[in-house]
Design a protein around this motif. Structure first.
Motif, PDB file in Angstrom:
ATOM      1  N   GLU A  18     -35.884  47.550  28.066  1.00 45.68           N
ATOM      2  CA  GLU A  18     -35.907  48.458  29.211  1.00 45.68           C
ATOM      3  C   GLU A  18     -34.532  48.561  29.843  1.00 45.68           C
ATOM      4  O   GLU A  18     -33.642  47.745  29.599  1.00 45.68           O
ATOM      5  N   VAL A  22     -36.073  53.718  31.579  1.00 47.53           N
ATOM      6  CA  VAL A  22     -37.256  53.652  30.724  1.00 47.53           C
ATOM      7  C   VAL A  22     -37.626  52.211  30.389  1.00 47.53           C
ATOM      8  O   VAL A  22     -36.803  51.313  30.460  1.00 47.53           O
ATOM      9  N   TYR A  24     -39.654  50.447  26.976  1.00 47.61           N
ATOM     10  CA  TYR A  24     -40.207  50.833  25.679  1.00 47.61           C
ATOM     11  C   TYR A  24     -40.740  49.617  24.935  1.00 47.61           C
ATOM     12  O   TYR A  24     -40.337  48.471  25.164  1.00 47.61           O
ATOM     13  N   ALA A  42     -34.193  52.339  18.164  1.00 42.63           N
ATOM     14  CA  ALA A  42     -34.441  52.350  19.606  1.00 42.63           C
ATOM     15  C   ALA A  42     -33.175  51.894  20.320  1.00 42.63           C
ATOM     16  O   ALA A  42     -32.780  50.735  20.216  1.00 42.63           O
ATOM     17  N   PRO A  44     -32.031  52.243  24.069  1.00 44.35           N
ATOM     18  CA  PRO A  44     -32.241  52.707  25.447  1.00 44.35           C
ATOM     19  C   PRO A  44     -30.930  53.058  26.144  1.00 44.35           C
ATOM     20  O   PRO A  44     -30.922  53.861  27.080  1.00 44.35           O
ATOM     21  N   SER A  51     -30.767  57.742  26.494  1.00 45.44           N
ATOM     22  CA  SER A  51     -31.579  56.873  25.635  1.00 45.44           C
ATOM     23  C   SER A  51     -31.943  57.623  24.362  1.00 45.44           C
ATOM     24  O   SER A  51     -32.147  58.842  24.389  1.00 45.44           O
ATOM     25  N   VAL A 327     -42.743  54.864  24.987  1.00 47.19           N
ATOM     26  CA  VAL A 327     -41.693  54.873  26.011  1.00 47.19           C
ATOM     27  C   VAL A 327     -42.292  55.298  27.349  1.00 47.19           C
ATOM     28  O   VAL A 327     -42.827  56.400  27.475  1.00 47.19           O
TER      29      VAL A 327
END
Length: 361
Positions: A18, A22, A24, A42, A44, A51, A327
């Motif tokens: 995070e 966000v 996730y 991924a 962020p 992100s 997310v």
């Protein structure tokens, strides 16, 4: 049982993270398939305000999906359109760039490194006894310079991968998709598709395939590929008289830009191993139910995978590799207009950006 194992591999790779924008969680599982051909990314914090999340579902092998997971976000960042704030164009160019980068000696070498050494035994030996001139310098990596070598004429991989990518910057969500992985957003509990599944029987796909000299048999391009858009699959991209977006199969992504508002709770990126088992709305409902008692997002993803996993390979549904990224948007989202206006604008099927209503699985 051919492509299926006698018992499924249910071990999962899961991750959570995070930042101030966000939260996730993600999880992936091989399942009944003999090999794991999904990959994901991924980030962020792609940069200070952005992100990046992506799922890549390989077919015919794992290397193209792994290549995309390694390089798509890098190419998005590098493109001049990104610096100018045009994320959609930088995403589109990054998808096309994957096909270019996988050609030639350098492309072959990168794919060999990412591939299965046992399956590519001869190729790996060649790769180990041959080294590029001047060594593997950082400049070369950055610029993807042409390399001389025994695979200089390598046309690119015959295997391929879907790509479904979501970029969040401030209150904008930009989704790029090629293939049948899918991005779905939950707005006030309602599922909206932010991507379209690129199947060969869609009219716009069928028209391009036929114009490029291909055909559709049993719902498959040239009787083999059940996707109309993908990265890789170079055997379908050999017409030298057509641009990249007009080939039988194209990496050209649909781009969808959405203004996020306070009604937006979360989004899901997942490969078709999930969507074969759940409709968009069914998945959103299931996630809402799980979030009442579970705060760790990767655990919610794991429960989805377990729910989708078939008890046997009798039907084929629930037997695919599965990857899912969940997310959550942190509140408040700084929006340029009221949440009510944005919600009503986005939910209209007549206006852009498009939020498509729940699609059947």
């Amino acid at each position: 049982m051919g492509i299926y194992l006698s018992t499924p591999k249910t071990e999962k790779f899961s991750e959570d993270g995070e930042n101030d924008r966000v939260r996730y969680g993600l999880s992936s599982m091989q399942g009944w398939r003999a090999t794991m051909e999904d990959a994901h990314a991924a980030y962020p914090d792609l940069d200070a305000s952005t992100s990046f999340f992506g799922v890549y579902d390989g077919h015919g092998g794992k290397v193209v999906a792994k290549f995309c997971a390694k390089y798509v976000h890098q190419q998005v960042l590098k493109h001049e359109a990104y610096a100018a704030g045009d994320i959609g164009t930088s995403l589109q160019e990054a998808f096309f760039r994957m096909d270019e980068m996988m050609r030639g000696q350098r492309g072959w070498r990168e794919l060999a490194i990412l591939g299965d050494k046992l399956n590519k035994f001869t190729g790996m030996i060649e790769g180990l006894i041959w080294s590029p001139r001047g060594g593997d310098s950082n400049d070369q990596v950055d610029n993807w310079a042409f390399e001389e070598g025994p695979h200089s004429d390598f046309p690119g991989p015959t295997s391929g991968s879907t790509a479904c990518v979501a970029v969040i910057r401030n209150n904008q969500l930009i989704v790029a998709n090629a293939g049948d992985s899918r991005c779905v957003i939950s707005r006030k509990g309602q599922a909206y598709n932010l991507s379209k599944d690129h199947k060969p029987d869609l009219e716009v796909e069928k028209e391009r395939i036929l114009k490029a000299g291909g055909f559709i048999h049993a719902g498959r391009v040239n009787g083999s590929l059940n996707l109309a858009r993908a990265i890789g699959d170079m055997e379908f991209k050999q017409n030298k008289f057509l641009s990249a977006e007009k080939q039988i199969v194209t990496a050209n992504p649909d781009i969808n830009t959405v203004e996020l508002c306070d009604d937006d709770e979360f989004m899901v990126l997942a490969c078709d191993g999930i969507w074969d088992c759940m409709s968009s709305q069914t998945l959103v409902d299931f996630i809402h139910e799980q979030l009442k008692s579970e705060s760790k997002l990767s655990v919610v993803c794991e429960r989805v995978l377990d729910k989708c996993l078939a008890p046997s390979t009798a039907t084929g549904e629930g037997c695919d590799n599965m990857t899912m990224i969940l997310v959550q948007f942190k509140k408040p989202i700084k929006s340029t207009s009221s949440a009510e206006e944005q919600s009503s604008n986005s939910e209209s099927t007549e206006t852009e950006p498009k939020l498509e209503g729940n699609a059947e699985k």
